[in-house]
Design an enzyme around this catalytic site. Structure first.
Site, PDB file in Angstrom:
ATOM      1  N   ASP A 113       0.850  -1.169   0.094  1.00 29.68           N
ATOM      2  CA  ASP A 113      -0.131  -0.138   0.201  1.00 29.68           C
ATOM      3  C   ASP A 113       0.714   1.277  -0.063  1.00 29.68           C
ATOM      4  OD1 ASP A 113      -1.590  -1.933   0.364  1.00 29.68           O
ATOM      5  OD2 ASP A 113      -3.052  -0.963   1.599  1.00 29.68           O
ATOM      6  N   GLU A 134      -2.892  -7.807  13.077  1.00 30.98           N
ATOM      7  CA  GLU A 134      -2.437  -7.429  11.757  1.00 30.98           C
ATOM      8  C   GLU A 134      -0.891  -6.865  11.456  1.00 30.98           C
ATOM      9  OE1 GLU A 134      -4.748  -4.396   9.896  1.00 30.98           O
ATOM     10  OE2 GLU A 134      -4.039  -4.552   8.038  1.00 30.98           O
TER      11      GLU A 134
END
Ligand SMILES: *[C@@H]1O[C@H](CO)[C@@H](O)[C@H](O)[C@H]1NC(C)=O
Ligand SMILES: *[C@@H]1O[C@H](CO)[C@@H](O)[C@H](O)[C@H]1NC(C)=O
Ligand SMILES: *[C@@H]1O[C@H](CO)[C@@H](O)[C@H](O)[C@H]1NC(C)=O
Length: 819
Positions: free
Chosen positions: A555, A789
């Site tokens: 990202d 995460e």
């Protein structure tokens, strides 16, 4: 992007129509006929163009033209017909059918229920703030146990499947609610157990009472299941009240809303005017003189903690059931399944023989189980777009059997995550992994493209922000399934050659793998030979400090500041190298011609060429190349000029200001995961001094080294922990991510085992990095109840979404040293 495609043109040389005038001395008629011909010709060109455009337009959603990968589905695989395939729910069972009977669980504390339904637990929501939840044992096939800690209460949801008959057999689920705290014993809790059929399911359900022993259950019949019944049995504890709802819900995505809208507050006159929240029974309007049919039936049971309910599904075609699977019979059977699970777990991962302590093994079991128990079955059509479509168009409808990164935050399939999940899943159950791979490769279109994020069905769609729904066929995502396949070949080569089914599976997969490889190798090429470039970066935005590269999977990891065609991305080049080496291995195994792939691999792994394109001698590190400047900042734009005495409202959104013109150069002030790729994917030569430099950089605490694993971006990088827009916090700009740390540990293991000048050094770093990662993930699990995460690079604390038993579950392979 359009540069890579065939230009839209019509080949005139094939045209059957005259290019020259037929007659110089044309009379009037000739003159008109000439123009007629020109007109006809123009019309034809237009028609061909339109036809060709139409053809191009349909390419994006035309399936790959070859036999299907999934040859057995639904009832053809009876032992995996039923499962906990509703990944995004705390608990729910469904079948592997496009449209299924689904069952599920909701619960709430009556005194905490808010009028808008707040307080009811149904979908895994981070906002529910549960202390912990997740499958603690789950084999992906026959049974599972999950623990959910909600404040002082512990809910345990388990299920067991039993084969029998022709419709996928029976199953029983048990919901038990307990508390270790005396002061909470006797408190009320309401659970709602429901069944629903999707609109397109052929069949019916209705409420049924099976006598005193049972609570309100269901009977029904569908195409897939034949006839069946679901009984609810009070196994232990005191039930205060029971009520039910039978109605027609608008869809699976609004079941909770449907319940909320029907709950009633009533006063029980027989029990000292106690107030109760109950379901109203039948709510079936009469339309055109006919009572409408229910598709949603829910039973609410309000009990005093502790209590325990069995939900028993029995298939009508199962004739040889000796007794109903409930009560003590269930308890005994569960004990047996757990035993088998534990034996298998030790056989596969050998953690006990490696000296791990009991609580550490329980942790590893929970992490594996939540990955396997989170495997879902989705059905629907993605939304896709190509340069030739007018806006988004639907992909074809298809099923997807896949694990998910996070049951709460990402309860759907993600392409590059799935390659990592595949490592652990294939080690646990190779057949399940092949089935997952097969489903994904059936999503390949005729161009060889597989969409990156799979949002299939209403339930999935309702969880995704609009701007992420449409998938573009110019955009890639790391082809991590090649790592899975490499891993499978490495770990199971005897089994594969021995077991016919799996080799044949690879045979069938091969044409699709070729197409996939070609798609990457053709559409993501860079301008110079031997270079590659991620598509999908926005070169026009001034909102982002550094335009994101979603397609790379990383990202907001900083790349060249000004995306253009001169860019070359080192990570992508390494992914393609890995893909070519895996293709070459598979081709050899299948006795196909591997030459092309072997050549591409030797070309892409040639360190001299790699170094020319990607080694910056300035920073002495591998890096991207592109049009770049570090001198960018986010600032409020200057206020627009306002007429005197008049206040113009200010646009407060910050924009990027470029302080110094970009130039073509290595993006080498940025050190981080991307710089490690030639090492991570084991392309650096064992004897290369550059390997030594990478190892030193890895160990450097000013760069990536932390006590919790390798951080994603060096502390010295200009964008370290910088926001990308005013509203986007740093994501891949500092925190520790486990997928790439797994690759690092795997690479260190590889270099430590290859004879060479740096093997000893690799071994030392391997030991340290591996134990840092395992210890921190385990410590955070104990502290917070979850795996996460990502992990904070300064404190080691878990952050962002949870539970994230997607690639963070690779910790189990690190524990077992399985690469
Ligand atoms: C539930 O089971 C318990 C114990 O078996 C029993 O005492 C109780 O009466 C049952 N409640 C209902 C509503 O059947
Ligand atoms: C549940 O409560 C409602 C409302 O007070 C009452 O009408 C009903 O009979 C109760 N059901 C049972 C099984 O106790
Ligand atoms: C990949 O692309 C390069 C550049 O176009 C080409 O030379 C090479 O043969 C391709 N590799 C394969 C295996 O098709």
């Amino acid at each position: 992007m359009a540069r890579q495609r065939k230009p839209v043109s019509v080949d005139h040389s094939n045209s059957k129509f005259p290019k020259k005038t037929q007659s110089q001395n044309a009379n009037k008629v000739g003159f008109f006929s000439y123009w007629k011909q020109v007109l006809a010709c123009v019309c034809l060109v237009v028609a061909v163009c339109v036809g060709y455009m139409g053809y191009l337009e349909t390419r994006v959603n035309t399936p790959f033209d070859d036999q299907k990968m999934v040859i057995k589905s639904g009832l053809d695989v009876p032992d995996r017909y039923w499962g906990s395939y509703r990944s995004g729910l705390y608990f729910g069972m469904k079948t592997r059918d496009p449209y299924s009977l689904v069952t599920g669980l909701m619960w709430y504390f009556p005194q905490q229920l808010r009028p808008d339904g707040g307080g009811i637990r149904h979908w895994c929501e981070e906002g529910d703030n549960l202390n912990r939840y997740g499958w603690t044992e789950h084999d992906g096939r026959t049974f599972g146990i999950q623990e959910i800690q909600d404040g002082p209460f512990l809910l345990t949801t388990s299920f067991i499947k039993k084969p029998g008959g022709n419709h996928g057999g029976d199953w029983t689920a048990r919901i038990s609610i307990t508390t270790p705290h005396d002061q909470f014993i006797g408190q009320q809790l309401s659970i709602i157990l429901y069944s629903a059929i999707e609109e397109k399911t052929k069949g019916w359900i209705k409420p049924s009472h099976f006598g005193d022993k049972f609570l309100t259950g269901i009977i029904g019949e569908t195409d897939g299941l034949g006839s069946f019944n679901i009984k609810l049995y009070n196994n232990s504890g005191e039930i205060e009240n029971e009520s039910y709802l039978s109605c027609s819900a608008q869809g699976l995505h609004v079941l909770k809303e449907t319940v909320v809208a029907s709950l009633r507050l009533v006063t029980d006159r027989q029990k000292g005017n106690q107030k109760r929240i109950v379901l109203p029974g039948e709510l079936l309007p009469i339309i055109d003189g006919k009572r409408s049919e229910p598709n949603f039936i829910a039973t609410q049971i309000t009990g005093k903690i502790p209590f325990e309910i069995d939900m028993v599904f029995e298939s009508g075609s199962n004739m040889d059931r000796s007794s109903t699977l409930m009560g003590n019979k269930y308890t005994d059977e569960l004990k047996e399944r757990r035993n088998e699970f534990n034996i298998k777990f030790e056989n596969v991962f050998k953690l006990s023989s490696k000296g791990y302590k009991n609580d550490e093994i329980l942790f590893a079991k929970a992490v594996l189980s939540n990955l396997v128990g989170g495997i879902g079955y989705f059905y629907g059509a993605s939304r896709v777009e190509s340069a030739y479509t007018r806006g988004p168009v639907p992909y074809w409808k298809a099923p997807l059997y896949t694990a998910v990164p996070s049951r709460s935050f990402f309860p759907r399939g993600f392409l590059w995550d799935e390659g990592f999940h595949g490592l652990l899943i294939s080690k646990w159950d190779l057949d399940i992994e092949f089935d997952i791979i097969n489903h994904w490769f059936d999503l390949m279109n005729v161009e060889g493209w597989i969409p990156r994020e799979q949002i299939l069905g209403h339930e999935a769609l309702s969880k995704v922000p609009e701007q992420f729904v449409t998938q573009k066929n110019s955009n890639a995502n790391p082809p991590t399934f090649f790592i899975t396949l490499h891993f499978i070949l490495n770990n199971f080569v005897d089994k594969l050659t021995g077991k016919e089914g799996q080799l044949q599976n690879l045979e069938r997969l091969y044409p699709r793998l070729q197409a996939w490889f070609d798609w990457f190798n053709n559409t993501q090429l860079g301008d110079l030979p031997g270079t590659y470039r991620w598509r999908g970066r926005d070169s026009t935005t001034n909102r982002q400090l550094n335009p994101i590269t979603l397609t790379s999977g990383l990202d907001d990891y900083p790349r060249a500041s000004h995306p253009n065609v001169d860019e070359r991305h080192i990570d992508l080049r390494c992914w393609i190298a890995l893909a070519s080496s895996t293709m070459s291995e598979i081709a050899k195994l299948l006795n196909r011609n591997e030459q092309k792939y072997t050549n591409t691999y030797s070309y892409l792994s040639d360190n001299k060429l790699l170094d020319e394109l990607h080694w910056s001698s300035n920073s002495e590190s591998y890096s991207d190349f592109g049009l770049h400047t570090d001198a960018v900042v986010l600032k409020c734009p200057p206020p627009p000029k306002s007429p005197p005495g008049y206040q113009v409202p200010q646009n407060l959104e910050k924009i990027r200001i470029v302080l110094k013109d970009p130039e073509l150069r290595f993006v080498d002030s940025t050190f981080g995961y991307v710089s490690l790729f030639p090492f991570l994917l084991q392309i650096i030569d064992v004897n290369s001094p550059k390997l030594n430099k990478v190892l030193d950089d890895i160990k450097n605490p000013e760069l990536l080294w932390t006590n919790y694993g390798l951080r994603s971006l060096a502390k010295s990088a200009p964008m370290y922990m910088k926001k990308n827009t005013e509203h986007d916090p740093p994501y891949w700009r500092g925190p520790v991510w486990i997928n790439l740390n797994y690759l690092a540990v795997r690479a260190l293991n590889y270099y430590s085992k290859k004879e060479g000048p740096y093997s000893q050094k690799s071994k030392l770093i391997y030991n340290e990095l591996r134990s840092n990662l395992i210890n921190n993930i385990m410590k955070e699990f104990k502290r917070t109840g979850y795996v996460w995460e990502q992990y904070n690079d300064k404190t080691g604390e878990g952050q962002r979404s949870r539970p994230f038993t997607g690639w963070t579950s690779l910790v189990v392979l690190m524990m077992g040293e399985i690469y």
